[in-house]
Design an enzyme around this catalytic site. Structure first.
Site, PDB file in Angstrom:
ATOM      1  N   LYS A 112      -3.213   1.341  -6.286  1.00  0.00           N
ATOM      2  CA  LYS A 112      -3.250  -0.055  -6.736  1.00  0.00           C
ATOM      3  C   LYS A 112      -4.117  -0.230  -7.977  1.00  0.00           C
ATOM      4  CE  LYS A 112      -2.018  -2.024  -2.308  1.00  0.00           C
ATOM      5  NZ  LYS A 112      -1.940  -0.730  -1.564  1.00  0.00           N
TER       6      LYS A 112
HETATM    7  C1  PLP Z   1      -0.714  -0.368  -0.941  1.00  0.00           C
HETATM    8  C2  PLP Z   1      -0.486   1.058  -0.557  1.00  0.00           C
HETATM    9  C3  PLP Z   1       0.808   1.540  -0.230  1.00  0.00           C
HETATM   10  C4  PLP Z   1       2.023   0.640  -0.165  1.00  0.00           C
HETATM   11  O1  PLP Z   1       2.457   0.242  -1.441  1.00  0.00           O
HETATM   12  P1  PLP Z   1       3.487  -0.980  -1.587  1.00  0.00           P
HETATM   13  O2  PLP Z   1       3.601  -1.212  -3.057  1.00  0.00           O
HETATM   14  O3  PLP Z   1       2.837  -2.143  -0.873  1.00  0.00           O
HETATM   15  O4  PLP Z   1       4.769  -0.579  -0.962  1.00  0.00           O
HETATM   16  C5  PLP Z   1       0.944   2.889   0.064  1.00  0.00           C
HETATM   17  N1  PLP Z   1      -0.116   3.722   0.076  1.00  0.00           N
HETATM   18  C6  PLP Z   1      -1.366   3.296  -0.226  1.00  0.00           C
HETATM   19  C7  PLP Z   1      -2.491   4.258  -0.165  1.00  0.00           C
HETATM   20  C8  PLP Z   1      -1.597   1.956  -0.559  1.00  0.00           C
HETATM   21  O5  PLP Z   1      -2.851   1.539  -0.850  1.00  0.00           O
END
Ligand code: PLP
Length: 468
Positions: A112
């Site tokens: 993120k």
């Molecule tokens: C947020 C997150 C996801 C999921 O991603 P999305 O875009 O919500 O599908 C997967 N793995 C990790 C480590 C995350 O922080």
């Protein structure tokens, strides 16, 4: 470049307004009015560029005249300068056709950061130009709060208040939030559950006078700018493996469907991605949908991959809109049905289109640990539980054509989930040097009872202090 709502009742608008609005006022999500596409020679021109430049070139297609390339490039350079790897998002080869796209070299060790580091700078840029300020308010069970705080710290036009349930986040997660001493950052520990925190944040947004006075904003994953900022790493990886002449497949550990939607958007722009593998844990609504057209919500169950403990994937609405031939009325009806009944009756033609491009895959905790062990033994590679599920999905559903490489999105650093990695391998991954003293840093947070008026008072005081 203009954006329209998936539910068709909001006026179209430009990139900056979409960035600041997040959700459209009709409850829909913003999508580009038309998708930009690149010609083969335009893809070639991006090959080998530093990631910050490639990223700015792709994003410029989505900002139109709202933001100049040079302005964007300055922001992407600044955003990615703090990443711990010179390639920012390195592609690591694990097998003959198996690649991990490591998206976790940012400040909070999860993918993120790639989008949020840029989002914080975009907010600042646009708000400074308009002479405005905003206050970001969010609730976290531990994971997204730290990425949002790192994105907003020290931004001149942004204040941020993050609510977490007191004593119910892991110590690493809490410390990643509470050791940030920037004056525009405030942490609020609520004497209650995560749901209490989330309800309180929702109540603040519903309180129209408060929302307007405080200029509340959110950085949740439905913001279009977050999706746009996730497209460039798929471009970089595919070009490195021979696109646009060679097809690639992607495997994406999925929760809110944002990351895999960004890969789909890259294909919509002309990048040859032949398959999308949607990987999840026991919270397998997307797998049930893709294998049997069964989109029905069940209670969320905790797992070793908590960032995917989600039943309703908010970004799915953007794909649904496309599957339904961009019909906003049909999209709105289906989303309302889903909210009312917990089931979404996707028409057969749309479902067949989805299941031809996307393959679902779900893995138990036990098999997730086995997968971590597999890659540790086989390739001396430490995968976190989310990444391990993506790697397992890639192995299970690699395209029959062996010349197509599979890129797995590695979404978290193994040190972010040390207990699971240790359980699987016997080895406890250390935190990267920049975070090694996390346990020695002073913390700052306030504790309040589960009381809306008290929390609103806190947000008000924080916002007014910084505006002065
Ligand atoms: C947020 C997150 C996801 C999921 O991603 P999305 O875009 O919500 O599908 C997967 N793995 C990790 C480590 C995350 O922080």
């Amino acid at each position: 470049m203009r954006y329209i709502s998936t539910r068709g009742e909001a006026a179209p608008r430009g990139f900056e307004d979409v960035l600041l609005a997040g959700l459209a006022e009709d409850g829909g999500l913003f999508v580009p009015e038309t998708w930009p596409t690149l010609t083969p020679s335009e893809w070639h021109a991006l090959r080998g560029l530093p990631f910050a430049e490639l990223s700015a070139r792709i994003l410029h297609r989505f900002t139109g005249d709202a933001l100049g390339f040079d302005e964007l490039h300055a922001m992407t350079r600044d955003a990615y300068a703090s990443f711990r790897h010179p390639a920012v998002v390195p592609l690591v080869q694990l097998g003959p056709r198996d690649f991990a796209l490591e998206l976790f070299h940012g400040p909070t060790l999860a993918f993120k950061d790639v989008a949020l580091q840029l989002l914080g700078r975009l907010f600042d840029h646009v708000l400074a130009k308009r002479g405005e300020r905003i206050t970001i308010v969010g609730a976290t069970s531990g994971d997204t709060g730290s990425a949002a705080i790192e994105a907003c710290r020290d931004r001149a036009s942004v204040d941020i208040v993050i609510l977490h349930p007191e004593g119910r986040t892991s110590e690493v997660q809490r410390r990643q939030m509470t050791t940030v001493m920037s004056p525009n950052v405030a942490n609020l520990a609520i004497q209650g559950s995560f749901d209490d925190c989330q309800d309180m944040v929702k109540a603040m947004f519903v309180d129209a006078p408060f929302r307007t006075d405080m200029r509340l904003a959110a950085v949740n994953s439905i913001n279009w700018a977050r999706i746009a900022a996730q497209i460039p790493y798929y471009v970089a990886a595919a070009l490195a493996l021979g696109a646009p002449e060679r097809e690639v497949a992607v495997s994406v550990p999925t929760g809110n469907f944002g990351n895999v939607l960004a890969a789909w958007a890259a294909k919509r722009m002309g990048l040859p991605i032949s398959h999308f593998i949607v990987a999840s844990n026991r919270n397998d609504i997307l797998t049930r949908f893709l294998t049997a057209n069964d989109m029905s919500a069940r209670p969320v169950e905790p797992s070793l991959s908590p960032s995917m403990d989600i039943q309703v994937s908010s970004n799915f609405e953007r794909l649904l809109f496309e599957l339904l031939g961009r019909d906003p009325r049909a999209t709105a009806r289906m989303m309302q049905d889903f909210r009312a009944t917990g089931r979404m009756p996707v028409p057969d033609a749309a479902w067949r289109q989805a299941s031809a491009a996307f393959t679902g895959f779900a893995l138990s905790d036990e098999d997730t640990l086995a997968e971590i062990r597999h890659w540790h033994e086989r390739a001396d590679y430490l995968a976190d539980p989310h990444t391990a599920i993506g790697l397992a999905a890639a192995r299970a559903h690699a395209p029959a054509d062996a010349s197509i490489p599979v890129i797995t999105a590695a979404t978290a650093h193994p040190a972010k989930f040390p207990d699971a990695v240790q359980q699987a391998t016997g080895f406890r991954p250390p935190l990267p040097p920049a975070l090694a003293d996390l346990y020695d840093r002073p913390e700052r947070f306030s504790v309040l009872p589960n009381d809306l008026a008290a929390a609103q008072g806190f947000v008000r005081a924080h916002t007014l202090r910084n505006a002065a």
